[in-house]
Design an enzyme around this catalytic site. Structure first.
Site, PDB file in Angstrom:
ATOM      1  N   CYS A  75       0.868  -1.186   0.000  1.00 27.02           N
ATOM      2  CA  CYS A  75       0.000   0.000   0.000  1.00 27.02           C
ATOM      3  C   CYS A  75       0.896   1.223   0.000  1.00 27.02           C
ATOM      4  O   CYS A  75       1.713   1.394   0.913  1.00 27.02           O
ATOM      5  CB  CYS A  75      -0.893  -0.020   1.241  1.00 27.02           C
ATOM      6  SG  CYS A  75      -1.879   1.482   1.491  1.00 27.02           S
ATOM      7  N   ASN A  76       0.775   2.057  -1.011  1.00 24.27           N
ATOM      8  CA  ASN A  76       1.609   3.253  -1.109  1.00 24.27           C
ATOM      9  C   ASN A  76       1.369   4.209   0.056  1.00 24.27           C
ATOM     10  O   ASN A  76       2.313   4.752   0.626  1.00 24.27           O
ATOM     11  CB  ASN A  76       1.332   3.977  -2.429  1.00 24.27           C
ATOM     12  CG  ASN A  76       1.986   3.318  -3.616  1.00 24.27           C
ATOM     13  OD1 ASN A  76       3.097   3.652  -3.992  1.00 24.27           O
ATOM     14  ND2 ASN A  76       1.297   2.368  -4.219  1.00 24.27           N
ATOM     15  N   CYS A 189      -0.949   3.726  -6.255  1.00 20.82           N
ATOM     16  CA  CYS A 189      -1.841   3.043  -5.319  1.00 20.82           C
ATOM     17  C   CYS A 189      -2.050   1.653  -5.894  1.00 20.82           C
ATOM     18  O   CYS A 189      -2.308   1.520  -7.105  1.00 20.82           O
ATOM     19  CB  CYS A 189      -3.178   3.773  -5.183  1.00 20.82           C
ATOM     20  SG  CYS A 189      -4.405   2.867  -4.206  1.00 20.82           S
ATOM     21  N   THR A 190      -1.943   0.625  -5.060  1.00 24.87           N
ATOM     22  CA  THR A 190      -2.039  -0.738  -5.589  1.00 24.87           C
ATOM     23  C   THR A 190      -3.426  -1.057  -6.139  1.00 24.87           C
ATOM     24  O   THR A 190      -3.581  -2.012  -6.898  1.00 24.87           O
ATOM     25  CB  THR A 190      -1.659  -1.782  -4.515  1.00 24.87           C
ATOM     26  OG1 THR A 190      -2.416  -1.553  -3.323  1.00 24.87           O
ATOM     27  CG2 THR A 190      -0.174  -1.701  -4.199  1.00 24.87           C
TER      28      THR A 190
END
Length: 264
Positions: A75-76, A189-190
């Site tokens: 997670c960014n 963002c994933t």
């Protein structure tokens, strides 16, 4: 090293499945626990203090319960805010997820890069540092598109989403001054790679999309190189949220070798 010791992939939701998919290509036999903090979703609208405290607390408890050989914060937002704190309090090796500004700077031809993340991610000093180190001679346009997280989650649940919805959520990036020169977009963002087909249609076929899932998988593989793996049972996914809602994703998780869903 216990061969059944898992790799723990942690995300605010199911966006981290983009990382798991790449990891499976390199480590098909690795036991995995996927942890989704659905009760805390979305992180992008929370304060830095809230995210840091929540991520550090959850990962501390999960490390104690599951004894993972490695933790990936897929997670960014969580990584750019809490990675340093988590590394300080846990002895487990930690792999973070950060915006892929370096590879984007290498491929852009116009010199204008878009950074599409959550609001919390795009304002972090971590991003400032990445821009200074790898894209100081480029133009980096940033936009926090929190609504794309919900659209990515909805798509994985089989709900109908439209290109118009995706385009509307991301339009603030291209509408900035200089946005017409943008030829490369970092999906920071994933969740966002789940929407790449819709984003490609919205932004145009000439835009290159860059995200870090493959690089993260390579980093994980490097850190566990030479370690024994035994998948004695199907993979496990846990959620901090409602289990019944989580179970709607059972078929998606099964595609990644995860067949047990539980509440954490």
């Amino acid at each position: 090293m216990d061969a059944s010791s898992p790799i723990l992939l942690f995300d605010s939701g199911v966006g981290g499945l983009t990382v798991l998919a790449e990891m499976r290509k390199l480590l098909p036999d690795a036991p995995v626990i996927y942890a989704a903090d659905m009760a805390g979703l979305p992180y992008g609208a929370k304060s830095e203090a809230e995210v840091a405290a929540r991520v550090a607390g959850l990962l501390g408890r999960m490390a104690e319960r599951y004894q993972p050989r490695l933790i990936c914060i897929a997670c960014n937002t969580a990584s750019t805010i809490a990675l340093g704190m988590v590394r300080e309090v846990l002895e487990t090796p930690i792999v973070g997820t950060v915006p892929a500004i370096k590879p984007a700077a290498a491929v852009t031809k116009t010199g204008t890069i878009g950074l599409l993340g959550t609001q919390a991610t795009v304002r972090q000093r971590y991003v400032d540092d990445l821009e200074r180190e790898f894209a100081s001679d480029k133009v980096l346009l940033r936009y926090g598109a929190n609504d794309l997280v919900a659209l990515g989650e909805a798509k994985l649940r089989g709900e109908t989403i439209s290109v118009d919805d995706v385009a509307r959520a991301a339009s603030g990036l291209v509408l900035q001054p200089g946005g017409e020169n943008m030829d490369t977009v970092v999906l920071a963002c994933t969740h966002f790679p789940l929407l790449e087909p819709e984003l490609r249609e919205a932004f145009g076929q000439d835009v290159t999309f860059v995200h870090g899932a493959a690089g993260i998988a390579r980093r994980i593989a490097h850190l566990v190189e030479g370690q024994p793996f035994t998948r004695a049972e199907p993979g496990l996914a846990v959620t901090t949220g409602d289990l019944a809602d989580f179970e709607r994703l059972a078929s998606t998780f099964a595609q990644h070798g995860i067949e047990r869903l539980e509440r954490f």
